[in-house]
Design a protein around this motif. Structure first.
Motif, short mmCIF file in Angstrom:
data_model
loop_
_atom_site.label_atom_id
_atom_site.label_comp_id
_atom_site.label_asym_id
_atom_site.label_seq_id
_atom_site.Cartn_x
_atom_site.Cartn_y
_atom_site.Cartn_z
N MET A 57 12.86 1.34 7.72
CA MET A 57 11.49 0.85 7.98
C MET A 57 10.73 0.54 6.70
N ALA A 58 11.44 0.41 5.60
CA ALA A 58 10.77 0.21 4.31
C ALA A 58 9.89 -1.04 4.30
N ASP A 59 10.32 -2.08 4.97
CA ASP A 59 9.51 -3.30 4.98
C ASP A 59 8.17 -3.08 5.66
N GLN A 60 8.13 -2.18 6.66
CA GLN A 60 6.88 -1.87 7.34
C GLN A 60 6.03 -0.88 6.53
N PHE A 61 6.69 0.12 5.94
CA PHE A 61 5.97 1.08 5.09
C PHE A 61 5.29 0.37 3.92
N ALA A 62 5.96 -0.67 3.41
CA ALA A 62 5.44 -1.37 2.23
C ALA A 62 4.11 -2.06 2.50
N LYS A 63 3.77 -2.24 3.76
CA LYS A 63 2.48 -2.84 4.10
C LYS A 63 1.33 -1.86 3.87
N TYR A 64 1.66 -0.56 3.90
CA TYR A 64 0.62 0.47 3.81
C TYR A 64 0.66 1.26 2.50
N ALA A 65 1.85 1.44 1.93
CA ALA A 65 1.99 2.23 0.70
C ALA A 65 1.75 1.36 -0.53
N ASP A 66 1.14 1.94 -1.55
CA ASP A 66 0.95 1.22 -2.81
C ASP A 66 2.22 1.23 -3.65
N PHE A 67 3.09 2.19 -3.38
CA PHE A 67 4.35 2.27 -4.14
C PHE A 67 5.33 3.15 -3.38
N PHE A 68 6.60 3.02 -3.76
CA PHE A 68 7.67 3.88 -3.25
C PHE A 68 8.28 4.65 -4.42
N SER A 69 8.75 5.84 -4.13
CA SER A 69 9.58 6.58 -5.08
C SER A 69 10.78 7.11 -4.31
#
Length: 570
Positions: free
Chosen positions: A426-438
């Motif tokens: 679901m990273a593509d969906q999370f990326a709409k809300y998160a400013d960054f990933f680690s």
């Protein structure tokens, strides 16, 4: 005649020193009948007290040198040794079966070892084995810690985190074990001490003898027993070369992290304890990529206050005034909660179930945000709903603080760790809300393969070089960049030499590593060309297993970046 044993390189460096065999108190204890059960119960309770005092002393010693994982382990062992039910179980056994205290402890350990533990119970079993080892050591007058009056190489069947925490770096020159892996917690702690270490030799304890001269080559996973004068001379030269290399790396502390073809990266630091903040500049850190806040929450008898948290986070931000500081919301392991599940009772879901602790920590982070470039990171997120609920609580606390007149930073990044297969998919969906990933590679690899970082015969499933891991990481990177978000990796994978070129070529913006790993990684990056790495990544992603990936990257580095240090000694 010398004898060469090969194992796994767990911590770099080369040392030549005599062997100290660490006695194993977990050897078989024959059941013995006693005619004086009162005396044996008294001896048993004496061993409880001595073991508790010993663990308390180790915990105090470790607090200045080690991270939250050691402290959590020691706290779990202290809780177990002070558990009245545990003590009563062993005491009743002595009385009912009329056996010695040592016999009762051994019988209980054997029974527990014969069970098939769940994932949650495995952590308790590990603590039980370590505590039992110490109890038997005191009952049978066997050493449970090194007794050294000179520098020596510790050779043991295996070492636990609490044992490593008791090491005196002035006297312990290196560590060699029969069992273990390079990513086991105890091996990582040895590396934090800067001691050369070789693990997984299978037979070091049976081949070595007390005071036998040994060479530990932690760079290449080799143990040489009774070396010849020629071998000693050869490794003395290699040790000198290693030291010169470390000095050369020091010159890179203020250098930029840029590849030979001009691609810019950031190398941030993983920080576990406040003492590490003073070392950031010397280590060459370009920010803090993972500030583990768990150390603040380790004492259940004394909850940390909001003011204490503000002071801690302020210190971290002031230590890196020109760089971003990523502070992870606390993620204490569920193995320290009786009856808890290691999978479901951790991370953001645990905090959302009891949001009082979460709200207090978020308020402290928001209040400290005015002192630097703060980024808040939520751990172990698996669903969009979890992340949105966490964001909502953060927004609520921010509004309350502003209304109360507390200043809060206008620019504040909020991101999440990618540690579960669900988060990858679901990273593509999370990326709409998160400013960054680690990316937390340690947990991600475990959950991808339903395995653990253990010495189990099935441990070969845990491999950061498996194409499945690489594909998962590439998918997350692409999802982040499609939304214009930056992405980091903060797990042990970031320190694996064969993985580093692939991670860079796949487009990671930042790698967050332990302090000691920053400069070697910068040196490697400055020698690489990202454009030349693209065909390598394409080939690696098309392979079938980790061995093929390792051979591919090793051959490429040997040709393109020989200074990476992968060549074996002559």
């Amino acid at each position: 005649m010398s004898k060469l044993l090969s194992g796994i390189a767990a911590s770099g460096g080369i040392v030549i020193a005599p062997v100290h065999l660490l006695g194993d108190a977990k050897g078989p204890v024959e059941q013995q009948i006693t005619t004086d059960v009162n005396h044996e119960v008294e001896r048993l309770h004496d061993s409880f007290r001595i073991t508790a005092d010993e663990l308390t002393q180790i915990s105090r010693q470790a607090s200045a040198n080690y991270g939250n994982e050691v402290q959590e382990t020691l706290q779990a062992q202290l809780a177990l040794i002070n558990d009245w039910q545990f003590q009563a179980t062993l005491s009743r056994r002595v009385v009912s079966e009329k056996i010695t205290a040592a016999s009762a402890v051994q019988a209980y350990l054997d029974e527990q070892a014969g069970l098939t533990p769940s994932r949650a119970q495995q952590a308790r079993l590990t603590s039980l084995q370590d505590v039992g080892h110490r109890l038997l050591g005191h009952l049978l007058d066997r050493p449970t810690m090194p007794r050294l009056d000179h520098r020596a190489v510790i050779v043991a069947h295996q070492v636990s985190p609490s044992l490593v925490a008791s090491f005196d770096p002035r006297l312990v020159a290196g560590v060699v074990t029969d069992q273990g892996g390079a990513t086991a917690h105890s091996a990582l702690l040895v590396a934090e001490l800067g001691l050369p270490a070789v693990v997984g030799t299978h037979s070091a304890t049976t081949q070595a003898a007390e005071d036998m001269v040994a060479i530990v080559d932690g760079e290449h996973g080799k143990l040489i027993l009774q070396p010849t004068p020629q071998e000693i001379d050869h490794y003395q030269r290699l040790a000198a070369q290693y030291q010169r290399k470390q000095q050369e790396l020091g010159a890179l502390a203020t250098a930029t992290t840029v590849t030979a073809d001009g691609s810019r990266y950031k190398i941030a630091a993983n920080v576990t304890l406040p003492a590490e903040l003073k070392q950031l500049a010397q280590a060459g850190a370009e920010g803090i990529g993972l500030y583990r806040s768990e150390y603040l929450f380790l004492d259940p008898a004394r909850p940390v206050t909001e003011e204490e948290q503000v002071a801690a986070y302020k210190a971290a931000l002031l230590a890196m005034p020109k760089h971003r500081v990523v502070i992870r919301v606390q993620d204490l392991g569920a193995d320290k909660q009786p009856g808890a599940n290691l999978v479901t009772d951790r991370g953001i879901r645990r905090l959302l179930a009891d949001p009082v602790i979460l709200r207090t920590q978020l308020r402290a982070l928001l209040r400290a945000s005015v002192y630097g470039q703060l980024a808040i990171m939520f751990p172990f997120v698996a669903t969009i709903d979890e992340f949105q609920r966490a964001l909502a609580i953060l927004d609520q606390e921010k509004r309350k603080l502003v209304a109360a007149g507390h200043p809060v930073a206008e620019q504040l990044e909020v991101g999440m760790m990618i540690e579960t297969p669900a988060a990858v998919l679901m990273a593509d969906q999370f990326a709409k809300y998160a400013d960054f990933f680690s990316i937390g590679s340690n947990d991600l690899v475990q959950y991808l393969f339903a395995t653990e970082r253990t010495t189990s015969p099935l441990n070969h499933h845990y491999s950061v070089l498996n194409p499945a891991v690489l594909r998962a990481i590439r998918q997350v990177i692409q999802a982040a960049h499609a939304e214009g978000k930056w992405i980091s990796l903060c797990g042990e994978m970031a320190t694996v030499k064969l993985a580093q070129p692939l991670l860079l070529a796949m487009g990671l913006d930042e790698l967050s590593v332990p302090l000691a790993a920053i400069l070697p990684l910068r040196q490697l990056i400055r020698s690489l060309s990202v454009r030349q790495l693209q065909p390598l990544v394409k080939k690696a992603l098309a392979l079938e297993n980790d061995d093929e990936v390792a051979e591919l990257v090793e051959a490429w580095l040997a040709k393109q970046a020989p200074q990476a240090g992968l060549k074996q000694p002559d």
